[in-house]
Design a protein around this motif. Structure first.
Motif, PDB file in Angstrom:
ATOM      1  N   UNK A  18       0.839  -1.204   0.000  1.00  0.00           N
ATOM      2  CA  UNK A  18       0.000   0.000   0.000  1.00  0.00           C
ATOM      3  C   UNK A  18       0.871   1.250   0.000  1.00  0.00           C
ATOM      4  N   UNK A  19       1.930   1.252   0.812  1.00  0.00           N
ATOM      5  CA  UNK A  19       2.835   2.406   0.834  1.00  0.00           C
ATOM      6  C   UNK A  19       3.536   2.597  -0.509  1.00  0.00           C
ATOM      7  N   UNK A  20       3.984   1.511  -1.118  1.00  0.00           N
ATOM      8  CA  UNK A  20       4.634   1.607  -2.426  1.00  0.00           C
ATOM      9  C   UNK A  20       3.671   2.129  -3.479  1.00  0.00           C
ATOM     10  N   UNK A  21       2.433   1.676  -3.431  1.00  0.00           N
ATOM     11  CA  UNK A  21       1.438   2.152  -4.393  1.00  0.00           C
ATOM     12  C   UNK A  21       1.131   3.624  -4.155  1.00  0.00           C
ATOM     13  N   UNK A  22       1.093   4.055  -2.892  1.00  0.00           N
ATOM     14  CA  UNK A  22       0.861   5.474  -2.590  1.00  0.00           C
ATOM     15  C   UNK A  22       2.008   6.334  -3.123  1.00  0.00           C
ATOM     16  N   UNK A  23       3.229   5.841  -2.998  1.00  0.00           N
ATOM     17  CA  UNK A  23       4.380   6.559  -3.546  1.00  0.00           C
ATOM     18  C   UNK A  23       4.284   6.629  -5.062  1.00  0.00           C
ATOM     19  N   UNK A  27       4.198  10.089  -7.234  1.00  0.00           N
ATOM     20  CA  UNK A  27       5.096  10.395  -8.346  1.00  0.00           C
ATOM     21  C   UNK A  27       4.301  10.638  -9.630  1.00  0.00           C
ATOM     22  N   UNK A  28       3.277   9.851  -9.847  1.00  0.00           N
ATOM     23  CA  UNK A  28       2.489   9.982 -11.069  1.00  0.00           C
ATOM     24  C   UNK A  28       1.757  11.313 -11.132  1.00  0.00           C
ATOM     25  N   UNK A  29       1.272  11.782 -10.002  1.00  0.00           N
ATOM     26  CA  UNK A  29       0.556  13.049  -9.963  1.00  0.00           C
ATOM     27  C   UNK A  29       1.491  14.249  -9.862  1.00  0.00           C
ATOM     28  N   UNK A  30       2.760  13.977  -9.716  1.00  0.00           N
ATOM     29  CA  UNK A  30       3.736  15.055  -9.682  1.00  0.00           C
ATOM     30  C   UNK A  30       3.929  15.674  -8.318  1.00  0.00           C
ATOM     31  N   UNK A  31       3.425  15.056  -7.265  1.00  0.00           N
ATOM     32  CA  UNK A  31       3.606  15.591  -5.924  1.00  0.00           C
ATOM     33  C   UNK A  31       5.049  15.457  -5.474  1.00  0.00           C
ATOM     34  N   UNK A  32       5.708  14.443  -5.945  1.00  0.00           N
ATOM     35  CA  UNK A  32       7.116  14.229  -5.622  1.00  0.00           C
ATOM     36  C   UNK A  32       7.920  14.388  -6.904  1.00  0.00           C
ATOM     37  N   UNK A  33       8.993  15.080  -6.820  1.00  0.00           N
ATOM     38  CA  UNK A  33       9.875  15.259  -7.973  1.00  0.00           C
ATOM     39  C   UNK A  33      11.193  14.575  -7.682  1.00  0.00           C
ATOM     40  N   UNK A  77      17.450   5.782 -15.995  1.00  0.00           N
ATOM     41  CA  UNK A  77      17.159   7.130 -15.496  1.00  0.00           C
ATOM     42  C   UNK A  77      15.849   7.655 -16.075  1.00  0.00           C
ATOM     43  N   UNK A  78      15.554   7.277 -17.306  1.00  0.00           N
ATOM     44  CA  UNK A  78      14.319   7.727 -17.940  1.00  0.00           C
ATOM     45  C   UNK A  78      13.092   7.047 -17.346  1.00  0.00           C
ATOM     46  N   UNK A  79      13.262   5.849 -16.818  1.00  0.00           N
ATOM     47  CA  UNK A  79      12.128   5.118 -16.249  1.00  0.00           C
ATOM     48  C   UNK A  79      11.570   5.864 -15.059  1.00  0.00           C
ATOM     49  N   UNK A  80      12.419   6.340 -14.197  1.00  0.00           N
ATOM     50  CA  UNK A  80      11.986   7.135 -13.065  1.00  0.00           C
ATOM     51  C   UNK A  80      11.520   6.307 -11.884  1.00  0.00           C
ATOM     52  N   UNK A  81      11.393   6.967 -10.761  1.00  0.00           N
ATOM     53  CA  UNK A  81      11.034   6.270  -9.533  1.00  0.00           C
ATOM     54  C   UNK A  81       9.573   5.825  -9.481  1.00  0.00           C
ATOM     55  N   UNK A  82       8.729   6.407 -10.298  1.00  0.00           N
ATOM     56  CA  UNK A  82       7.317   6.003 -10.281  1.00  0.00           C
ATOM     57  C   UNK A  82       7.184   4.531 -10.657  1.00  0.00           C
ATOM     58  N   UNK A  83       7.884   4.117 -11.705  1.00  0.00           N
ATOM     59  CA  UNK A  83       7.816   2.718 -12.109  1.00  0.00           C
ATOM     60  C   UNK A  83       8.416   1.810 -11.045  1.00  0.00           C
ATOM     61  N   UNK A  84       9.516   2.255 -10.426  1.00  0.00           N
ATOM     62  CA  UNK A  84      10.150   1.437  -9.396  1.00  0.00           C
ATOM     63  C   UNK A  84       9.234   1.256  -8.193  1.00  0.00           C
ATOM     64  N   UNK A  85       8.473   2.294  -7.831  1.00  0.00           N
ATOM     65  CA  UNK A  85       7.555   2.142  -6.706  1.00  0.00           C
ATOM     66  C   UNK A  85       6.402   1.217  -7.073  1.00  0.00           C
TER      67      UNK A  85
END
Length: 107
Positions: A18-23, A27-33, A77-85
Motif C-alpha cells: 500500500x505504501x509503495x502504491x501510494x508513492x 510520483x504519477x501526480x507530480x507531488x514528488x519530484x 534514469x528515464x524510467x523514473x522512480x514512479x515505475x520502481x515504486x
C-alpha cells in the motif's frame, strides 16, 4: 511456517504494498519530484576513472563497456522512480500472497 508468522508476513507485505502504491501515485501526480543524484559530468568522470583502472582490457573492449553502461544508465534514469515504486508494490503483494497461502510455492 506457522500461522502467526505467515499472518505477520502477510500484514507487513500488504502495508508495504500500500505504501509503495501510494508513492507511485504521488510520483504519477507530480507531488514528488525526483532529482538526479549525479550530473552527467560526474558520471563521465567516474567512468573515465574506471577506464583508466582497466589496463588489462583493450581500448575497444573498454569503449564498448562504457557505451553499454551509458545506454543502460540512460534508460534506467528515464524510467523514473514512479515505475520502481509500482514494481515494489507488486512485489510486496506477491510476498503477501505467498505468505498467506493464496499462491503456493511447491513443496
Amino acid at each position: 511456517m506457522n500461522g502467526d508468522t505467515s499472518q505477520l508476513i502477510t500484514h507487513v507485505a500488504l502495508i508495504c504494498a500500500i505504501l509503495s502504491f501510494a508513492i507511485y501515485i504521488a510520483f504519477s501526480l507530480g507531488w514528488l519530484k525526483s532529482q538526479p543524484q549525479q550530473s552527467q559530468t560526474e558520471v563521465r568522470d567516474a567512468m573515465s576513472a574506471v577506464k583508466a583502472k582497466a589496463a588489462a582490457a583493450t581500448a575497444q573492449e573498454v569503449t564498448d563497456l562504457v557505451k553499454a553502461l551509458a545506454a543502460l544508465t540512460d534508460s534506467l534514469a528515464k524510467v523514473g522512480p514512479a515505475l520502481w515504486s509500482m514494481i515494489g508494490s507488486i512485489l510486496f503483494l506477491l510476498v503477501a500472497s505467498v505468505a498467506s497461502g493464496v499462491v503456493g510455492v511447491g513443496g
